[in-house]
Design a protein around this motif. Structure first.
Motif, PDB file in Angstrom:
ATOM      1  N   LYS A   1       1.024  -0.954   0.034  1.00 53.09           N
ATOM      2  CA  LYS A   1      -0.004  -0.050  -0.091  1.00 53.09           C
ATOM      3  C   LYS A   1       0.075   1.221   0.065  1.00 53.09           C
ATOM      4  O   LYS A   1       0.710   2.273  -0.875  1.00 53.09           O
ATOM      5  CB  LYS A   1      -0.966   0.176   0.586  1.00 53.09           C
ATOM      6  CG  LYS A   1      -1.375  -1.133   1.173  1.00 53.09           C
ATOM      7  CD  LYS A   1      -2.555  -1.545   0.138  1.00 53.09           C
ATOM      8  CE  LYS A   1      -3.757  -2.648   0.923  1.00 53.09           C
ATOM      9  NZ  LYS A   1      -4.431  -2.444  -0.726  1.00 53.09           N
ATOM     10  N   VAL A   2       1.671   1.691   1.143  1.00 55.07           N
ATOM     11  CA  VAL A   2       2.721   2.682   0.865  1.00 55.07           C
ATOM     12  C   VAL A   2       3.879   3.502  -0.280  1.00 55.07           C
ATOM     13  O   VAL A   2       3.576   3.893  -0.672  1.00 55.07           O
ATOM     14  CB  VAL A   2       3.353   3.226   1.883  1.00 55.07           C
ATOM     15  CG1 VAL A   2       4.258   3.999   2.548  1.00 55.07           C
ATOM     16  CG2 VAL A   2       2.428   2.652   3.433  1.00 55.07           C
ATOM     17  N   PHE A   3       4.392   1.826  -0.861  1.00 51.60           N
ATOM     18  CA  PHE A   3       5.107   1.861  -1.189  1.00 51.60           C
ATOM     19  C   PHE A   3       4.738   2.159  -3.037  1.00 51.60           C
ATOM     20  O   PHE A   3       5.295   3.061  -3.514  1.00 51.60           O
ATOM     21  CB  PHE A   3       5.869   0.590  -1.447  1.00 51.60           C
ATOM     22  CG  PHE A   3       7.526   1.029  -3.463  1.00 51.60           C
ATOM     23  CD1 PHE A   3       8.033   1.591  -3.403  1.00 51.60           C
ATOM     24  CD2 PHE A   3       6.626  -0.308  -3.514  1.00 51.60           C
ATOM     25  CE1 PHE A   3       9.083   1.304  -4.297  1.00 51.60           C
ATOM     26  CE2 PHE A   3       7.465   0.017  -5.027  1.00 51.60           C
ATOM     27  CZ  PHE A   3       8.265   1.087  -4.842  1.00 51.60           C
ATOM     28  N   PRO A   4       3.429   1.426  -3.348  1.00 48.85           N
ATOM     29  CA  PRO A   4       2.724   2.456  -4.364  1.00 48.85           C
ATOM     30  C   PRO A   4       2.162   3.052  -4.662  1.00 48.85           C
ATOM     31  O   PRO A   4       2.065   3.922  -5.393  1.00 48.85           O
ATOM     32  CB  PRO A   4       1.829   1.009  -4.830  1.00 48.85           C
ATOM     33  CG  PRO A   4       2.306  -0.071  -3.582  1.00 48.85           C
ATOM     34  CD  PRO A   4       2.795   0.550  -2.849  1.00 48.85           C
ATOM     35  N   ALA A   5       1.955   3.445  -3.592  1.00 47.55           N
ATOM     36  CA  ALA A   5       1.645   4.966  -3.032  1.00 47.55           C
ATOM     37  C   ALA A   5       2.029   6.137  -3.570  1.00 47.55           C
ATOM     38  O   ALA A   5       2.032   7.419  -4.198  1.00 47.55           O
ATOM     39  CB  ALA A   5       0.436   5.325  -1.768  1.00 47.55           C
ATOM     40  N   ILE A   6       3.140   6.010  -3.223  1.00 47.98           N
ATOM     41  CA  ILE A   6       4.704   7.022  -3.238  1.00 47.98           C
ATOM     42  C   ILE A   6       5.446   6.830  -4.964  1.00 47.98           C
ATOM     43  O   ILE A   6       5.300   8.022  -5.460  1.00 47.98           O
ATOM     44  CB  ILE A   6       6.072   7.330  -2.231  1.00 47.98           C
ATOM     45  CG1 ILE A   6       4.923   7.269  -0.780  1.00 47.98           C
ATOM     46  CG2 ILE A   6       7.230   7.172  -1.819  1.00 47.98           C
ATOM     47  CD1 ILE A   6       6.040   6.909   0.051  1.00 47.98           C
ATOM     48  N   PHE A   7       5.705   5.529  -5.051  1.00 47.91           N
ATOM     49  CA  PHE A   7       5.479   5.184  -6.058  1.00 47.91           C
ATOM     50  C   PHE A   7       5.077   6.180  -7.640  1.00 47.91           C
ATOM     51  O   PHE A   7       5.625   6.196  -8.271  1.00 47.91           O
ATOM     52  CB  PHE A   7       6.392   3.632  -6.675  1.00 47.91           C
ATOM     53  CG  PHE A   7       7.478   3.408  -7.389  1.00 47.91           C
ATOM     54  CD1 PHE A   7       8.403   3.351  -7.471  1.00 47.91           C
ATOM     55  CD2 PHE A   7       6.872   2.788  -8.924  1.00 47.91           C
ATOM     56  CE1 PHE A   7       9.135   3.540  -8.245  1.00 47.91           C
ATOM     57  CE2 PHE A   7       7.341   2.607  -9.948  1.00 47.91           C
ATOM     58  CZ  PHE A   7       8.637   2.636  -9.632  1.00 47.91           C
ATOM     59  N   LEU A   8       3.939   5.570  -7.541  1.00 48.65           N
ATOM     60  CA  LEU A   8       2.642   6.100  -8.447  1.00 48.65           C
ATOM     61  C   LEU A   8       2.746   7.506  -8.216  1.00 48.65           C
ATOM     62  O   LEU A   8       2.065   8.305  -9.410  1.00 48.65           O
ATOM     63  CB  LEU A   8       1.920   5.086  -8.381  1.00 48.65           C
ATOM     64  CG  LEU A   8       2.134   3.784  -8.796  1.00 48.65           C
ATOM     65  CD1 LEU A   8       0.843   2.829  -9.243  1.00 48.65           C
ATOM     66  CD2 LEU A   8       2.998   3.509  -9.938  1.00 48.65           C
ATOM     67  N   GLY A   9       2.250   7.504  -6.552  1.00 48.12           N
ATOM     68  CA  GLY A   9       2.053   9.074  -6.661  1.00 48.12           C
ATOM     69  C   GLY A   9       2.734  10.279  -6.659  1.00 48.12           C
ATOM     70  O   GLY A   9       2.579  11.927  -7.274  1.00 48.12           O
ATOM     71  N   LEU A  10       4.378  10.131  -6.960  1.00 50.64           N
ATOM     72  CA  LEU A  10       4.703  11.048  -7.137  1.00 50.64           C
ATOM     73  C   LEU A  10       4.721  11.325  -8.591  1.00 50.64           C
ATOM     74  O   LEU A  10       4.795  12.707  -9.235  1.00 50.64           O
ATOM     75  CB  LEU A  10       5.944  11.470  -6.623  1.00 50.64           C
ATOM     76  CG  LEU A  10       6.605  10.992  -4.948  1.00 50.64           C
ATOM     77  CD1 LEU A  10       7.947  10.953  -4.833  1.00 50.64           C
ATOM     78  CD2 LEU A  10       6.470  12.523  -4.600  1.00 50.64           C
ATOM     79  N   PRO A  11       4.871  11.058  -9.274  1.00 49.77           N
ATOM     80  CA  PRO A  11       4.820  10.469 -10.603  1.00 49.77           C
ATOM     81  C   PRO A  11       3.531  11.494 -10.898  1.00 49.77           C
ATOM     82  O   PRO A  11       3.494  12.219 -12.423  1.00 49.77           O
ATOM     83  CB  PRO A  11       5.447   9.822 -11.509  1.00 49.77           C
ATOM     84  CG  PRO A  11       5.980   8.699 -10.757  1.00 49.77           C
ATOM     85  CD  PRO A  11       5.520   9.469  -9.302  1.00 49.77           C
ATOM     86  N   ILE A  12       2.177  11.153 -10.399  1.00 53.46           N
ATOM     87  CA  ILE A  12       0.889  11.649 -10.735  1.00 53.46           C
ATOM     88  C   ILE A  12       0.990  13.348 -10.616  1.00 53.46           C
ATOM     89  O   ILE A  12       0.556  13.578 -11.445  1.00 53.46           O
ATOM     90  CB  ILE A  12       0.076  10.546 -10.081  1.00 53.46           C
ATOM     91  CG1 ILE A  12       0.106   9.271 -10.648  1.00 53.46           C
ATOM     92  CG2 ILE A  12      -1.593  11.635 -10.514  1.00 53.46           C
ATOM     93  CD1 ILE A  12      -0.539   8.728 -10.353  1.00 53.46           C
TER      94      ILE A  12
END
Length: 149
Positions: free
Chosen positions: A7-18
């Motif tokens: 949950k946390v890693f994907p949110a950061i990993f995908l959230g920053l480029p978005i």
């Protein structure tokens, strides 16, 4: 710990480029080239994250001769005698421990989870202590069940 990987890693990993995409899209001083690369990065990142986290069990509890496994809303109790193979994938971070079962249950014929980190994780050719312990326990259970009449 699996919560962080799923949950946390994907949110950061995908959230920053978005966030970067929308910032660059509405910022007039930024060029247009990076704006159109970011959606492809997010798409590729999504598939990579899904590949390495979708099959991870949320929780694996040792209950003596069985393991209680929970993944999402599903739970399964796996007897150690029903495990055919224990393998560790060390070329990923974090290391993934895979249990291959004799027959498929509610979670399928493979249980994949992230074992708690040990000091040996830093040493590339040292065996994983949890995998070794499981292999030994499975061998002992299978040997004693074969000796019984």
């Amino acid at each position: 710990m699996t919560f962080c990987y799923k949950k946390v890693f994907p949110a950061i990993f995908l959230g920053l480029p978005i966030v970067s995409f929308f910032y660059l899209l509405f910022n007039e001083s930024a060029g247009s080239a990076p704006v159109f690369v970011l959606p492809f990065m997010v798409l590729l990142g999504f598939f990579v994250v899904r590949r390495y986290t979708a099959d991870l069990a949320d929780e694996v509890l040792d209950d003596g001769d069985t393991l209680k496994v929970r993944q999402g809303g599903l739970e399964q109790t796996v007897a150690l005698r029903d495990i055919v193979e224990v393998s560790v994938t060390r070329n990923t971070n974090p290391a993934r421990l895979t249990l291959r079962l004799t027959c498929a249950g509610a979670l399928g014929d493979r249980i994949v989870f992230v074992p708690l980190s040990a000091a040996s994780d830093c040493l590339p050719y040292k065996p994983n202590p949890l995998a070794d312990e499981l292999k030994q326990r499975i061998a002992t259970i299978k040997a004693t069940s074969m000796r019984q009449p």
